[in-house]
Design an enzyme around this catalytic site. Sequence first.
Site, PDB file in Angstrom:
ATOM      1  N   TYR A 125      30.778  -7.476   0.171  1.00 50.04           N
ATOM      2  CA  TYR A 125      30.616  -8.795  -0.449  1.00 50.04           C
ATOM      3  C   TYR A 125      31.947  -9.550  -0.410  1.00 50.04           C
ATOM      4  CZ  TYR A 125      29.316 -12.275  -4.017  1.00 50.04           C
ATOM      5  OH  TYR A 125      29.046 -13.445  -4.697  1.00 50.04           O
TER       6      TYR A 125
HETATM    7  N1  LIG Z   1      25.590 -15.645  -9.725  1.00 40.98           N
HETATM    8  C1  LIG Z   1      26.898 -15.383  -9.625  1.00 40.98           C
HETATM    9  O1  LIG Z   1      27.520 -14.824 -10.573  1.00 40.98           O
HETATM   10  C2  LIG Z   1      27.669 -15.824  -8.400  1.00 40.98           C
HETATM   11  C3  LIG Z   1      29.075 -15.846  -8.460  1.00 40.98           C
HETATM   12  C4  LIG Z   1      29.788 -16.251  -7.330  1.00 40.98           C
HETATM   13  C5  LIG Z   1      29.125 -16.593  -6.170  1.00 40.98           C
HETATM   14  N2  LIG Z   1      27.763 -16.539  -6.121  1.00 40.98           N
HETATM   15  C6  LIG Z   1      27.109 -16.925  -4.873  1.00 40.98           C
HETATM   16  O2  LIG Z   1      26.258 -18.027  -5.138  1.00 40.98           O
HETATM   17  C7  LIG Z   1      25.246 -18.094  -4.148  1.00 40.98           C
HETATM   18  C8  LIG Z   1      23.915 -18.308  -4.822  1.00 40.98           C
HETATM   19  O3  LIG Z   1      23.611 -17.160  -5.600  1.00 40.98           O
HETATM   20  P1  LIG Z   1      22.828 -17.221  -6.979  1.00 40.98           P
HETATM   21  O4  LIG Z   1      23.734 -16.669  -8.017  1.00 40.98           O
HETATM   22  O5  LIG Z   1      22.237 -18.562  -7.167  1.00 40.98           O
HETATM   23  O6  LIG Z   1      21.752 -16.074  -6.704  1.00 40.98           O
HETATM   24  P2  LIG Z   1      20.174 -16.096  -6.490  1.00 40.98           P
HETATM   25  O7  LIG Z   1      19.545 -16.823  -7.616  1.00 40.98           O
HETATM   26  O8  LIG Z   1      19.797 -14.692  -6.215  1.00 40.98           O
HETATM   27  O9  LIG Z   1      20.010 -16.976  -5.183  1.00 40.98           O
HETATM   28  C9  LIG Z   1      20.295 -16.479  -3.899  1.00 40.98           C
HETATM   29  C10 LIG Z   1      19.574 -17.374  -2.925  1.00 40.98           C
HETATM   30  O10 LIG Z   1      19.911 -16.980  -1.589  1.00 40.98           O
HETATM   31  C11 LIG Z   1      18.698 -16.859  -0.864  1.00 40.98           C
HETATM   32  N3  LIG Z   1      18.873 -15.864   0.200  1.00 40.98           N
HETATM   33  C12 LIG Z   1      19.406 -14.627   0.094  1.00 40.98           C
HETATM   34  N4  LIG Z   1      19.363 -13.994   1.279  1.00 40.98           N
HETATM   35  C13 LIG Z   1      18.772 -14.862   2.144  1.00 40.98           C
HETATM   36  C14 LIG Z   1      18.421 -14.790   3.514  1.00 40.98           C
HETATM   37  N5  LIG Z   1      18.697 -13.693   4.260  1.00 40.98           N
HETATM   38  N6  LIG Z   1      17.828 -15.869   4.088  1.00 40.98           N
HETATM   39  C15 LIG Z   1      17.560 -16.966   3.370  1.00 40.98           C
HETATM   40  N7  LIG Z   1      17.873 -17.102   2.070  1.00 40.98           N
HETATM   41  C16 LIG Z   1      18.464 -16.047   1.467  1.00 40.98           C
HETATM   42  C17 LIG Z   1      17.650 -16.440  -1.880  1.00 40.98           C
HETATM   43  O11 LIG Z   1      16.361 -16.826  -1.458  1.00 40.98           O
HETATM   44  P3  LIG Z   1      15.186 -15.868  -0.944  1.00 40.98           P
HETATM   45  O12 LIG Z   1      15.291 -14.571  -1.696  1.00 40.98           O
HETATM   46  O13 LIG Z   1      13.952 -16.672  -1.273  1.00 40.98           O
HETATM   47  O14 LIG Z   1      15.433 -15.726   0.504  1.00 40.98           O
HETATM   48  C18 LIG Z   1      18.063 -17.284  -3.076  1.00 40.98           C
HETATM   49  O15 LIG Z   1      17.531 -18.578  -2.972  1.00 40.98           O
HETATM   50  C19 LIG Z   1      25.341 -16.788  -3.362  1.00 40.98           C
HETATM   51  O16 LIG Z   1      25.994 -17.018  -2.140  1.00 40.98           O
HETATM   52  C20 LIG Z   1      26.180 -15.892  -4.252  1.00 40.98           C
HETATM   53  O17 LIG Z   1      26.881 -14.912  -3.539  1.00 40.98           O
HETATM   54  C21 LIG Z   1      27.016 -16.178  -7.219  1.00 40.98           C
END
Ligand SMILES: NC(=O)c1ccc[n+]([C@@H]2O[C@H](COP(=O)([O-])OP(=O)(O)OC[C@H]3O[C@@H](n4cnc5c(N)ncnc54)[C@H](OP(=O)(O)O)[C@@H]3O)[C@@H](O)[C@H]2O)c1
Length: 252
Positions: free
Chosen positions: A157
């Site tokens: 990651y």
């Molecule tokens: N939450 C945190 O604490 C945090 C902190 C720092 C950074 N981030 C980053 O923020 C971003 C959004 O994450 P989130 O926290 O909002 O998590 P989330 O609610 O799990 O959303 C992740 C999104 O990515 C999509 N996704 C994952 N793999 C995919 C694939 N192979 N093809 C197409 N879509 C895909 C998922 O959609 P489907 O499952 O429908 O495909 C979902 O819409 C990510 O890049 C994550 O690493 C999150």
Amino acid sequence: MFALANKIAIVTGASSGIGRASAKLFAEEGAKVIVAARRQAELDTLVAEIEDNDGAAIALAGDVRDEAYAKALVDLAVEKFGGLDIAFNNAGAVGRMGPISDLPLEGWRKTLDTNLTSAFLGAKYQVPAMIERGGGSLIFTSTFVGHTVGMPGMTSYAASKAGLIGLTQVLAAEYGPKGVRVNALLPGGTDTPAATFKTPESRVFVEGLHALKRIAMPEEIARSALYLASDASSFTTGAALFADGGVSINRT
Ligand SMILES: NC(=O)c1ccc[n+]([C@@H]2O[C@H](COP(=O)([O-])OP(=O)(O)OC[C@H]3O[C@@H](n4cnc5c(N)ncnc54)[C@H](OP(=O)(O)O)[C@@H]3O)[C@@H](O)[C@H]2O)c1
């Protein structure tokens, strides 16, 4: 200044969390939005919500690791809405965690493909479409993990997300002369399905790592994405913008 009237955007990872909140906010600010993720039903619900709010959105479900999907999203934006101004390449996953000696190559590759190769594929088709419009804004969702903080068990990651910052800097330099701005957004802990906590204590522990002693709501990160998408950030490019509640600087 933050308005996105007449702008056309792609938001990936829009079925959930930060991407969902950002797609809704971009549409509220007037953008026409192509929403992307694998789960069709969640995207359809989002489109209905945006349309109920007098916004415009189209869903195209697919996997961001697939080059044909990256191209299809841009083609759709051009054919249905007339071009592309904003791409929020936000889809991502933590992937397989654990000690490096236990991490299978397949797990490493899957995380790199989902978080980093997807960004390369997105940019490859988004940049030319933006140049056609005289410029645009590309945003990649990175993280503090691997940039300011090392967290055990998160090698793939961290490497994938740190790679996004390198990609951001090179693309910003490469396409700045064409009016394309490229920035990375670094959220702190955010209350989304990706941030599931095994126990209430583990949530309290993670909250305590942040200077603000809480994690973010996805709508708060969406507002930082809106800043980078909009003309409010017109002189910001090549940046790694923290929206991390101080998790990078906190030591208590
Ligand atoms: N939450 C945190 O604490 C945090 C902190 C720092 C950074 N981030 C980053 O923020 C971003 C959004 O994450 P989130 O926290 O909002 O998590 P989330 O609610 O799990 O959303 C992740 C999104 O990515 C999509 N996704 C994952 N793999 C995919 C694939 N192979 N093809 C197409 N879509 C895909 C998922 O959609 P489907 O499952 O429908 O495909 C979902 O819409 C990510 O890049 C994550 O690493 C999150």
